[in-house]
Design an enzyme around this catalytic site. Sequence first.
Site, mmCIF file in Angstrom:
data_model
loop_
_atom_site.group_PDB
_atom_site.id
_atom_site.type_symbol
_atom_site.label_atom_id
_atom_site.label_comp_id
_atom_site.label_asym_id
_atom_site.label_seq_id
_atom_site.Cartn_x
_atom_site.Cartn_y
_atom_site.Cartn_z
ATOM 1 N N ASP A 93 -6.916 -15.059 10.241
ATOM 2 C CA ASP A 93 -6.568 -14.979 11.649
ATOM 3 C C ASP A 93 -5.106 -14.565 11.772
ATOM 4 O O ASP A 93 -4.235 -15.240 11.227
ATOM 5 C CB ASP A 93 -6.786 -16.384 12.232
ATOM 6 C CG ASP A 93 -6.743 -16.428 13.739
ATOM 7 O OD1 ASP A 93 -7.372 -17.318 14.308
ATOM 8 O OD2 ASP A 93 -6.056 -15.572 14.339
ATOM 9 N N ASP A 106 -8.329 -9.648 16.006
ATOM 10 C CA ASP A 106 -7.344 -10.272 15.111
ATOM 11 C C ASP A 106 -7.948 -11.291 14.139
ATOM 12 O O ASP A 106 -7.239 -12.143 13.635
ATOM 13 C CB ASP A 106 -6.227 -10.932 15.937
ATOM 14 C CG ASP A 106 -6.749 -12.045 16.832
ATOM 15 O OD1 ASP A 106 -7.980 -12.153 16.978
ATOM 16 O OD2 ASP A 106 -5.933 -12.805 17.375
ATOM 17 N N GLU A 107 -9.256 -11.199 13.894
ATOM 18 C CA GLU A 107 -9.908 -12.166 13.001
ATOM 19 C C GLU A 107 -10.933 -11.479 12.111
ATOM 20 O O GLU A 107 -11.702 -10.639 12.585
ATOM 21 C CB GLU A 107 -10.703 -13.200 13.816
ATOM 22 C CG GLU A 107 -9.909 -14.196 14.592
ATOM 23 C CD GLU A 107 -10.854 -14.976 15.481
ATOM 24 O OE1 GLU A 107 -11.591 -15.820 14.945
ATOM 25 O OE2 GLU A 107 -10.867 -14.730 16.688
#
Length: 417
Positions: free
Chosen positions: A10, A112-113
């Site tokens: 993350d 974003d992960e």
Amino acid sequence: MASRVIMHIDANSAYLSWEAVHRLQHGDSLDLRTVPSVVGGNPETRHGIVLTKSIPAKKFNIKTGETIWEAKAKCPELIIVPPNYSLYMQCSQAFGDVLSGYSPLVEQYSIDEYFVDFSSMHWIYPDPVAAAHSIKNRIRDELGFTVNVGVSSNKLLAKMGSEFQKPDKVHTLFTEEIMEKMWPLSVEELFMVGRATSKKLYDRRIRTIGELAGADPRWLELFLKSHGRLIWNYANGRDASLVRVNRHPVVKSMGNSTTTAFDVDNQREAYLVLLSLVETVAFRIRAAGYCCQLVSISIKDNDFLYRSHQRKLYDPTDCTNLIHRIACELFDELWRGKPLRHLGVSAADLCSNEFLQTSLFDEQNEQQRDVDKTIDSIRKRHGSLAVQRASFLHSGLKPMTGGTGEEAEYPMMSSVL
DNA sequence: TCTGGGGTCCTAGGACCC
DNA sequence: TCTGGGGTCCTAGGACCC
């Protein structure tokens, strides 16, 4: 079956970190991450909320989703930068490229992960925690932003683990650590327990993940339906979902919506806003080779009351004019005259446009499709503003609304991991 | 001086068919 | 004249995620 090793990676304060790195690379001396700062919209156009905050901003109790105005009240010297989505897409891509060097089993879960399955990598990386540190450090050193890595035996626990202390940390959350590391947390920290569910749980004296884990799942189902069973399994660390590699982006719907800079109080303006949204939606579904069989619109009035209306189509379509006509009809059926601050258009029930039946007597004829195709190719080559409809001239409205600039190459996250 | 935009999934109720 | 169920499809709204 050998036990699985799953990591969740993350990016810390993603938009803000990426913005900071970009600015440093372009000669800025200030690192936004070291001062109270946020990425956020423009209040003048009623887009004024905090999208991401720096860690120093967090110390002022600034929260994601609150208004820029509230944030400024908490911290007058707060630096606010507008979002730049095409930059974030590039950062996201570079992030994923690093991970692909470690395992072929990589799933992008959001901008974003990522999840990475390390289960079959034990003879290359015998120590998963060491591998996690290597990933974390490489991204930091090569790309300039920090990540948190959660290491566990399934996706849910890996994701929960990556949420622990930030930034630039590796955390494990294996089954034997659940009681100590996860159960003391409040229920709303659990994935899939949001505001509504946590209120229902609190009302029934369930305040921690541990208390939820110990509850009777049949009792939870009485007031939470199937969602009760889901979060009970999550609270007990149970999740059998797989890292979906090369998952073909099986997109279910494509939509765009916008908060208008001013209230829309007449049909003509509403139609124009819908057109600018449909231009984007239809362009996207054509670019992906889809047709839609369901068109829906949504509105939010100036009291924030949200309503929607949809219609199933007999013939699938990807045609801008036809989708717009349907959107306008839906609007007339839905709107009761209150001033609106937000409109949305969505195309769902997507199917391939490969064998589209062309009927001769509707708006979907060959000429119309050719026009769409031609305009698309000009827009792809010269940008979305290269061709625009005359109706937008002097309207104060953008001819294409919504979207992030670049097409996302990954599907959006779903509620089930 | 209010409060974004992109999604997915679930549920409940009504229409319709057999 | 008044009454069944079961199954499927459609629609609106709500909950959740980032």
